[in-house]
Design a protein around this motif. Structure first.
Motif, PDB file in Angstrom:
ATOM      1  N   ASP A  11       0.869  -1.180   0.000  1.00 40.60           N
ATOM      2  CA  ASP A  11       0.000   0.000   0.000  1.00 40.60           C
ATOM      3  C   ASP A  11       0.901   1.224   0.000  1.00 40.60           C
ATOM      4  O   ASP A  11       1.910   1.251   0.702  1.00 40.60           O
ATOM      5  CB  ASP A  11      -0.904  -0.004   1.239  1.00 40.60           C
ATOM      6  N   ASP A  57      -3.090  -3.024  -2.438  1.00 38.87           N
ATOM      7  CA  ASP A  57      -3.915  -1.848  -2.705  1.00 38.87           C
ATOM      8  C   ASP A  57      -4.098  -1.701  -4.215  1.00 38.87           C
ATOM      9  O   ASP A  57      -3.328  -2.258  -5.002  1.00 38.87           O
ATOM     10  CB  ASP A  57      -3.228  -0.611  -2.113  1.00 38.87           C
ATOM     11  N   THR A  82      -8.302  -2.138  -0.030  1.00 43.29           N
ATOM     12  CA  THR A  82      -8.241  -0.850  -0.707  1.00 43.29           C
ATOM     13  C   THR A  82      -9.440   0.020  -0.369  1.00 43.29           C
ATOM     14  O   THR A  82     -10.447  -0.463   0.167  1.00 43.29           O
ATOM     15  CB  THR A  82      -8.204  -1.106  -2.234  1.00 43.29           C
ATOM     16  N   HIS A 104     -11.597  -0.861   2.811  1.00 43.56           N
ATOM     17  CA  HIS A 104     -11.267  -0.335   4.131  1.00 43.56           C
ATOM     18  C   HIS A 104     -12.491   0.293   4.792  1.00 43.56           C
ATOM     19  O   HIS A 104     -13.300   0.966   4.142  1.00 43.56           O
ATOM     20  CB  HIS A 104     -10.160   0.720   4.018  1.00 43.56           C
TER      21      HIS A 104
END
Length: 242
Positions: A11, A57, A82, A104
């Motif tokens: 990420d 991500d 993500t 998320h």
């Protein structure tokens, strides 16, 4: 006892990387072997560490998650983690081999850990936004016809048009709404496992739906069913594996 797992967290946001790492590192059976800030670093780390699962991500500078995904899935199961929730991105990630999609803010620490453990076993996990995005994609492209079989007179009126359109219209009229949704997912290239996760049903139920779909469409394979569904010639129907 769970199998010991080595994980890579990719990420571009260092706070997100640290958070995911902290959540996973608190479990005795999970080690975060490496972190990566973009797709290139994720690929390099995966080759170097040979992890059991990769958290990836979507939007990252340079090589993003979608670009790196086809390379990473050859090394280990990839679980998308993500903020990206667009249906086309969700769909593309699954098409390229992601084993799950977690947005998320929609999963707890325990759910993340379960998703990582299950990813190693080939069991997909989706948060509700990802699942809804997939279903929305199906429904936007599929206008439900009259459920089950129409009367013969209504059928004749409905199928006025080209032979290919007649074939497609007939196929749509024969399937229930749920079977139509499953058929659209089949046509999108999803596996039975991915269809089960998207529709919140078991793989056995998916197989039952597919058996009924094949019987109603008089199709012997996925490729033939797709051809009938879209009014294509058999050679245009895509994959023919069962």
């Amino acid at each position: 006892m769970h199998e010991h797992l080595r994980v890579i967290v990719a990420d571009d946001n260092p706070v997100v990387r640290a958070g995911l790492t902290a959540l996973l590192s608190g479990r005795e059976d999970i080690d975060v072997a490496a972190q990566a800030a973009d797709g290139r670093e994720a690929c390099e780390a995966a080759v170097r560490h040979r992890p059991d699962v990769i958290l990836l991500d979507v939007r990252m500078p340079g090589v993003d998650g979608i670009a790196a995904l086809p390379h990473l899935v050859r090394i280990a199961p990839v679980l998308m983690t993500t903020y990206s929730r667009e249906s086309d991105i969700v769909h593309e990630a699954l098409r390229l081999g992601a084993c799950g999609y977690l947005v998320h803010g929609e999963f707890t620490a325990d759910q993340l850990v379960d998703a990582v453990r299950d990813a190693k076993l080939g069991r997909p996990h989706f948060t509700h936004t990802a699942s809804n995005a997939l279903l929305a994609t199906v429904r936007d492209g599929y206008a439900p016809a009259t459920p089950h079989r129409a009367s013969s007179s209504a059928t004749r009126k409905a199928f006025a048009g080209t032979p290919s359109q007649q074939q497609a219209d007939m196929a749509h009229s024969l399937l229930s709404q749920r079977e139509g949704e499953v058929m659209d997912l089949i046509a999108s290239g999803m596996t039975n496992q991915q269809i089960a996760a998207t529709c919140f049903i078991s793989q056995k139920t998916v197989k039952n739906h597919i058996n009924r779909i094949f019987a109603k469409l008089n199709a012997a394979s996925r490729g033939q069913a797709i051809a009938i569904w879209h009014g294509l010639s058999p050679t245009q129907g895509g994959p023919t594996h069962g």
